[in-house]
Write a protein that holds these residues in place. Sequence first.
Motif, PDB file in Angstrom:
ATOM      1  N   VAL A  72      44.943  38.827  31.522  1.00 49.62           N
ATOM      2  CA  VAL A  72      44.726  40.098  32.232  1.00 49.62           C
ATOM      3  C   VAL A  72      43.227  40.275  32.437  1.00 49.62           C
ATOM      4  O   VAL A  72      42.463  40.323  31.471  1.00 49.62           O
ATOM      5  CB  VAL A  72      45.299  41.284  31.436  1.00 49.62           C
ATOM      6  N   ASP A  74      41.899  42.858  34.463  1.00 52.74           N
ATOM      7  CA  ASP A  74      41.577  44.279  34.568  1.00 52.74           C
ATOM      8  C   ASP A  74      42.887  45.053  34.648  1.00 52.74           C
ATOM      9  O   ASP A  74      43.950  44.479  34.973  1.00 52.74           O
ATOM     10  CB  ASP A  74      40.730  44.559  35.816  1.00 52.74           C
ATOM     11  N   SER A  75      42.838  46.356  34.356  1.00 50.61           N
ATOM     12  CA  SER A  75      44.039  47.176  34.412  1.00 50.61           C
ATOM     13  C   SER A  75      43.651  48.641  34.526  1.00 50.61           C
ATOM     14  O   SER A  75      42.554  49.042  34.155  1.00 50.61           O
ATOM     15  CB  SER A  75      44.905  46.963  33.166  1.00 50.61           C
ATOM     16  N   THR A  76      44.576  49.428  35.096  1.00 47.83           N
ATOM     17  CA  THR A  76      44.464  50.882  35.142  1.00 47.83           C
ATOM     18  C   THR A  76      45.823  51.438  34.726  1.00 47.83           C
ATOM     19  O   THR A  76      46.699  50.690  34.264  1.00 47.83           O
ATOM     20  CB  THR A  76      44.092  51.384  36.548  1.00 47.83           C
ATOM     21  N   THR A  79      47.871  49.877  37.871  1.00 51.55           N
ATOM     22  CA  THR A  79      47.668  48.530  38.388  1.00 51.55           C
ATOM     23  C   THR A  79      47.367  47.562  37.257  1.00 51.55           C
ATOM     24  O   THR A  79      46.947  47.962  36.173  1.00 51.55           O
ATOM     25  CB  THR A  79      46.510  48.478  39.414  1.00 51.55           C
ATOM     26  N   LEU A  80      47.572  46.267  37.561  1.00 51.95           N
ATOM     27  CA  LEU A  80      47.305  45.203  36.587  1.00 51.95           C
ATOM     28  C   LEU A  80      46.786  43.985  37.348  1.00 51.95           C
ATOM     29  O   LEU A  80      47.446  43.499  38.271  1.00 51.95           O
ATOM     30  CB  LEU A  80      48.571  44.838  35.818  1.00 51.95           C
ATOM     31  N   SER A  81      45.581  43.507  37.004  1.00 53.44           N
ATOM     32  CA  SER A  81      44.989  42.346  37.654  1.00 53.44           C
ATOM     33  C   SER A  81      45.123  41.137  36.742  1.00 53.44           C
ATOM     34  O   SER A  81      44.770  41.199  35.553  1.00 53.44           O
ATOM     35  CB  SER A  81      43.516  42.598  37.986  1.00 53.44           C
ATOM     36  N   THR A 126      46.813  41.186  41.891  1.00 54.42           N
ATOM     37  CA  THR A 126      46.829  42.545  41.346  1.00 54.42           C
ATOM     38  C   THR A 126      48.184  43.173  41.616  1.00 54.42           C
ATOM     39  O   THR A 126      48.607  43.291  42.766  1.00 54.42           O
ATOM     40  CB  THR A 126      45.716  43.405  41.970  1.00 54.42           C
ATOM     41  N   ILE A 158      52.305  43.913  28.056  1.00 55.79           N
ATOM     42  CA  ILE A 158      51.114  44.692  28.397  1.00 55.79           C
ATOM     43  C   ILE A 158      51.531  46.140  28.605  1.00 55.79           C
ATOM     44  O   ILE A 158      52.697  46.425  28.898  1.00 55.79           O
ATOM     45  CB  ILE A 158      50.397  44.135  29.649  1.00 55.79           C
ATOM     46  N   ALA A 160      50.487  49.657  30.716  1.00 59.50           N
ATOM     47  CA  ALA A 160      49.741  50.099  31.908  1.00 59.50           C
ATOM     48  C   ALA A 160      48.739  51.179  31.511  1.00 59.50           C
ATOM     49  O   ALA A 160      49.049  52.365  31.478  1.00 59.50           O
ATOM     50  CB  ALA A 160      50.699  50.615  32.976  1.00 59.50           C
TER      51      ALA A 160
END
Length: 884
Positions: A72, A74-76, A79-81, A126, A158, A160
């Motif tokens: 991973v 990046d994440s918010t 969203t998940l990159s 993403t 994971i 979020a």
Amino acid sequence: MKIQWFIEDEEIISAFKDCINLAWSAPSNTGGTNLLGYILEKRKNGSNLWGAINPPEELISEPPGHVIGLKVSDSTYSTLSLAWTKPREEEGVQDEAKGYFVELRPAENPEWSRCNSSAIIMCSYTIIGLKSMAMYWVRVTATNEGGNGEPQELDNYIIAMPPPDAGAVSKRATVSNSDNSSQLLITSAERADTGVYTILVKNIVGQETFSFEIRVTDDPKPPGPVELDENVPGTVTVSWVPSPDEKKDDRLHYIVTKRDSVKRTWQTVADRLFNNKFTAINIMAGTQYRFRVYAKNDMGLSKPSESETWEVGKRKDKFTLNMPESKGCSFESPPSITVPLKMHTSPETYECYMSCAVTGNPKPSVTWYRNNLSLNTNTNYYITNTCGVCSMVILRVGSKDNGDYTIVAQNPLGRVECSTKLTVKDPPRFNGEDLEEFTKPSVIKVGQNVAFEVSFEGREPMKIQWFIEDEEIISAFKDCINLAWSAPSNTGGTNLLGYILEKRKNGSNLWGAINPPEELISEPPGHVIGLKVSDSTYSTLSLAWTKPREEEGVQDEAKGYFVELRPAENPEWSRCNSSAIIMCSYTIIGLKSMAMYWVRVTATNEGGNGEPQELDNYIIAMPPPDAGAVSKRATVSNSDNSSQLLITSAERADTGVYTILVKNIVGQETFSFEIRVTDDPKPPGPVELDENVPGTVTVSWVPSPDEKKDDRLHYIVTKRDSVKRTWQTVADRLFNNKFTAINIMAGTQYRFRVYAKNDMGLSKPSESETWEVGKRKDKFTLNMPESKGCSFESPPSITVPLKMHTSPETYECYMSCAVTGNPKPSVTWYRNNLSLNTNTNYYITNTCGVCSMVILRVGSKDNGDYTIVAQNPWAGWSVPRNSP
């Protein structure tokens, strides 16, 4: 500025004399098949012959391997990159990957779903549209013309949510986390790392915080040279050069010890001195004295600084003093504060120490005051006065200790006072009495209006947030809307003065300006109206206001605005915009997280600046509630020390765990409780009776229409016979639609009623027809073949299995299933393969084949896999069940 170069409508990313990087958009139509890649061609200037840059190679036939290093990036909250490395190539085993598919699976769903309909060729992707704080499993599959390779999953699920912020409190502070612990490491600690540290731990259910204080100091350096002086016979004034650490450490103080030629041992004569002078008394003539001065802080004592030997010789000479009659000699002096009180800030429950130095002759009487109330007789404060050092210790600081402290010293010659202020860091705290009513889930009838009010206390200003299942609840209004947008990346080379908003009605193509430009004005404008905060984060603050009123000949229309900012500890105002903005909104950036600021806005035009308009109160740099409302029926209203959640016309969808979060500049407090929205249960359908075994009656019924809507709905069966003529309960907490009544006597009439029951209560009953088995006097003869036997014995069977359960901590959890078998099976419950039948923490029953277990207060230790095992001489049966 944004600068772009293109070649034949294709953008040039970068160019060198021997290479060029190109970029293009993917085609909108792929022809109905997966896009495997691109073929690039080139031609020389002036030539019509195109040549392939990457000529197609032979088709591949072997599927690729699994991707490498899936992680991973990046994440918010939505969203998940992901990023990964392409699979290795092995000739004849696995060929090169031509694309990738990303698949997602929610934790509660066994089915995988593809996030991209066609294969992507980049090693990153993403995922969007995730549910905040939800748990997901993710995997990536490589593909080529030979087929799909082996999927590669992330090592763990994971959640979020965003990763930790990049900005650390200290460049030396690093955080390392494991499954059940977190470590804060400060390398080469410096005094600047001193402060109150807070850890915040969140998961899908809730959050917990804890604060502690760290003081970074060092071994104290010794004071400078010690000097002795006799100002008054029989005394010695000891003075010394301050320790180099005195200005760096506000807790550093001094200790003075003395040794004389008679006792020859060192004795402490003064402690906790915050000045650099001390007067020793009872100095005897003919005795030698030496003094040592130590510096002391939280680390301990410094090395001593020692004085020279002091001795007052014995004199037998006659002493004569001729004093002029007109003059008098007196050593009396009015009180004086030689070392004043310092400002203090302390978190709640910590110790606070205040001190100052007072001189005067006669010895002054000292009185301490808080907010003009005397503290000398208050046993909550430990007050001492040793050799002029007046100190007061508050052993456990509370919010009541906040205020102005004054020390007053007075003797017959005068009076002097010194003041300071104690600021108590007061985090939010809920009222315990309010929380008692939420120890059990709150059950609400569908369509009912319900309000929940929680009171709290703590330092203002407060930030109050309500959540349902980790989604935030806010209030909305019918006559206004708040808009927010990001600033453009390209401003055209000039300062951005503001924005023009337009609106149009639904179905119309005509746009109209909300804020059209007006004519020039000549008189200075008035003050802006309705200045308020429209949005904020930990580093930004968005303001909105209404333009000033116009009065002909007095104040004309405003043509622009200046926004000014002042930190709470700074008296100077600074402008946030160098040139006037024309919009009635502005976003201040670069704020310090959780810092306090004052804000004001000044209108201006060609006639000059108007009167500044300040916000009613200071603001704290922290975010407001999120924009997404969980329920249109849920509204929140806040007051200074309480908050109310109102749900109008409650629906079953409002069921969930609600959380209130209260924040201020010092800390935060959360509390969660469960709300169950249900309705009066509808009765079951028609009841049928059947005799499968002599002496018994099987009662069956059509399920209640609410059975699928309410997972807590169950059934109760009652019976009445022609002998007792009263209704008796024969079965309770039935989660299936069938029950066998036993001990049915011939010649007796029976009627049965079935009720549906949930948290609201009982439904109306569904009643059966009258049942009677007539008495028979005929002789009954049964001829059984000798070669065959008849037996009613049967192995155990699970007719109604266990369900999955999820429960918050401290709540009740009920599990049940239905078991049949003859002889009656023995039933054993297990958690993680350990028997629970003898564990008094679990309430286990087995009534007519309905096996149930109740956990009265769920805790983290109850998490795990639950299994019920039923066995008799014929066989055994087990049903596994995941834990709450």
